[in-house]
Write a protein that holds these residues in place. Structure first.
Motif, PDB file in Angstrom:
ATOM      1  N   LEU A  83       0.839  -1.188   0.000  1.00 33.29           N
ATOM      2  CA  LEU A  83       0.000   0.000   0.000  1.00 33.29           C
ATOM      3  C   LEU A  83       0.877   1.242   0.000  1.00 33.29           C
ATOM      4  N   ASP A  84       0.447   2.282  -0.716  1.00 31.76           N
ATOM      5  CA  ASP A  84       1.213   3.530  -0.721  1.00 31.76           C
ATOM      6  C   ASP A  84       1.107   4.258   0.605  1.00 31.76           C
ATOM      7  N   SER A  85      -0.027   4.101   1.289  1.00 30.39           N
ATOM      8  CA  SER A  85      -0.200   4.731   2.593  1.00 30.39           C
ATOM      9  C   SER A  85      -0.187   3.651   3.668  1.00 30.39           C
ATOM     10  N   GLY A  86       0.176   4.037   4.884  1.00 30.16           N
ATOM     11  CA  GLY A  86       0.222   3.067   5.963  1.00 30.16           C
ATOM     12  C   GLY A  86       1.546   2.328   5.980  1.00 30.16           C
ATOM     13  N   ALA A 132      -5.869 -11.063  -1.475  1.00 30.86           N
ATOM     14  CA  ALA A 132      -5.728  -9.802  -0.749  1.00 30.86           C
ATOM     15  C   ALA A 132      -6.995  -8.984  -0.917  1.00 30.86           C
ATOM     16  N   LEU A 133      -7.516  -8.470   0.185  1.00 31.32           N
ATOM     17  CA  LEU A 133      -8.662  -7.564   0.179  1.00 31.32           C
ATOM     18  C   LEU A 133      -8.148  -6.179   0.548  1.00 31.32           C
ATOM     19  N   ILE A 134      -8.338  -5.223  -0.332  1.00 28.61           N
ATOM     20  CA  ILE A 134      -7.886  -3.841  -0.116  1.00 28.61           C
ATOM     21  C   ILE A 134      -9.130  -2.978  -0.023  1.00 28.61           C
ATOM     22  N   SER A 135      -9.285  -2.260   1.087  1.00 27.85           N
ATOM     23  CA  SER A 135     -10.524  -1.518   1.266  1.00 27.85           C
ATOM     24  C   SER A 135     -10.272  -0.164   1.911  1.00 27.85           C
ATOM     25  N   LEU A 170     -13.825  -3.341   7.682  1.00 29.05           N
ATOM     26  CA  LEU A 170     -12.676  -4.043   7.123  1.00 29.05           C
ATOM     27  C   LEU A 170     -11.389  -3.253   7.358  1.00 29.05           C
ATOM     28  N   PRO A 171     -10.251  -3.948   7.461  1.00 32.78           N
ATOM     29  CA  PRO A 171      -8.962  -3.254   7.554  1.00 32.78           C
ATOM     30  C   PRO A 171      -8.527  -2.791   6.158  1.00 32.78           C
ATOM     31  N   PRO A 172      -7.533  -1.895   6.053  1.00 34.54           N
ATOM     32  CA  PRO A 172      -7.064  -1.469   4.729  1.00 34.54           C
ATOM     33  C   PRO A 172      -6.565  -2.635   3.871  1.00 34.54           C
ATOM     34  N   LEU A 173      -5.900  -3.598   4.505  1.00 38.90           N
ATOM     35  CA  LEU A 173      -5.372  -4.744   3.762  1.00 38.90           C
ATOM     36  C   LEU A 173      -5.517  -6.003   4.606  1.00 38.90           C
ATOM     37  N   ALA A 174      -6.181  -6.998   4.043  1.00 34.76           N
ATOM     38  CA  ALA A 174      -6.292  -8.310   4.687  1.00 34.76           C
ATOM     39  C   ALA A 174      -5.861  -9.358   3.677  1.00 34.76           C
ATOM     40  N   VAL A 175      -4.996 -10.267   4.084  1.00 33.66           N
ATOM     41  CA  VAL A 175      -4.520 -11.337   3.206  1.00 33.66           C
ATOM     42  C   VAL A 175      -5.083 -12.660   3.700  1.00 33.66           C
ATOM     43  N   VAL A 176      -5.768 -13.351   2.794  1.00 30.03           N
ATOM     44  CA  VAL A 176      -6.428 -14.609   3.111  1.00 30.03           C
ATOM     45  C   VAL A 176      -5.614 -15.756   2.514  1.00 30.03           C
TER      46      VAL A 176
END
Length: 319
Positions: free
Chosen positions: A51-54, A67-70, A142-148
């Motif tokens: 992610l560019d931020s965080g 990956a879920l990006i939200s 949801l978090p900014p990035l979740a990896v399943v």
């Protein structure tokens, strides 16, 4: 309808998009503008996502991981390796090639691009444009990035999506939308129940909890009903005090507080998306008196329903 299905149904616009990259390493793509919700997975190879931020540490994706990006404010980069320099930036739907040798973008099949050479990684990317206050409510869960991690159930859904994305038959958009929905819901389930170190989100625990999950379903099925804590408690077989304490502990707010927030989200979307009068919107979300609805709405949104509607319509025209 269960709560998660209700949120997804109300929040998702119909223009979900799925694209596939079949590219031999090295490759790197930066998406400068992240849509509200994105699903990314690597099939037949590995990838990393940053992610560019965080936090700037790239997350590795093994074959079949999702990956879920939200709700991110910036963009993100997907590459075969964290060491691969940027090759392509996609901004406003247009590609900018950053080196003269980049070949990402060659058309291979419907919704599929890359080079398709032996040893290539297949990357699937699906995006959703969530709408309205209900969409914001879903993103807030949801978090900014979740990896399943890869699993047998998600693998079967991904294989279906990978096959369908290259087809061009009648009803193809509907098939892709439903297949992407399936991948998203299975990924959410797997993420919420995984033992990868991520703590199960409180909202998922509430949905799965006996009695409290039932109460949430009742509130979503009939938001206009004149619910009381006593009635909800009786419907799920708990005492009033035990129900109120357990609901608040699991959901993070009292039952009627949750109901008011849900009604305000539904009311805001009705004001934005329909021409219904304020009185009609008030009745639709459980207020017989439009003045009581206006008071509650202004307390929650800082504007009266009429003011909020005009502001929302101006914002839509400006896009």
């Amino acid at each position: 309808m269960d709560v998660l299905s209700d949120l997804l149904h109300r929040a998702r616009a119909r223009n979900a998009a799925v694209r596939q990259l079949v590219q031999r390493p090295p490759w790197s793509m930066t998406f400068a503008e992240a849509p509200p919700l994105t699903v990314v997975t690597a099939l037949g190879g590995r990838a990393c996502l940053r992610l560019d931020s965080g936090p700037g540490t790239p997350r590795e994706l093994a074959a079949g991981d999702i990956a879920l990006i939200s709700g991110v404010t910036g963009g993100y980069t997907v590459a075969d390796s964290p060491d691969t320099p940027p090759q392509v930036v996609i901004r406003a739907g247009r590609k900018q090639f950053l080196d003269g040798t980049a070949s990402v973008g060659q058309h291979l099949a419907p919704r599929t691009y890359g080079d398709g050479l032996p040893g290539a990684t297949t990357l699937l990317r699906g995006t959703y444009e969530l709408r309205g206050d209900v969409g914001e409510r879903l993103l807030g869960m949801l978090p900014p990035l979740a990896v399943v991690p890869a699993g047998p159930r998600t693998r079967a859904a991904l294989e279906l999506l990978s096959v369908e994305v290259t087809q061009e038959e009648p009803g193809q958009d509907a098939v892709l939308n439903r297949a992407l929905d399936l991948v998203l819901v299975l990924a959410l389930r797997a993420w919420c129940t995984s033992d990868s170190g991520a703590r199960t989100p409180s909202w998922y625990g509430a949905l799965a909890a006996p009695a409290i999950g039932d109460a949430l379903r009742l509130l979503h099925e009939a938001p206009a009903h004149r619910w009381t804590v006593a009635e909800l408690a009786g419907r799920v077989g708990l005492s009033r005090a035990a129900f109120a304490a357990r609901f608040t502990a699991l959901v993070g707010e009292p039952p009627l507080g949750y109901l008011t927030g849900w009604r305000m989200a539904l009311g805001a979307d009705l004001l934005r998306d329909t021409e219904a009068t304020v009185a009609a919107v008030a009745r639709a979300v459980g207020y017989e008196d439009p003045f009581a609805f206006s008071t509650a709405f202004k307390r929650a949104r800082g504007l009266t329903p009429s003011q909020w509607r005009r502001q929302a319509q101006r914002d839509q025209r400006a896009r």
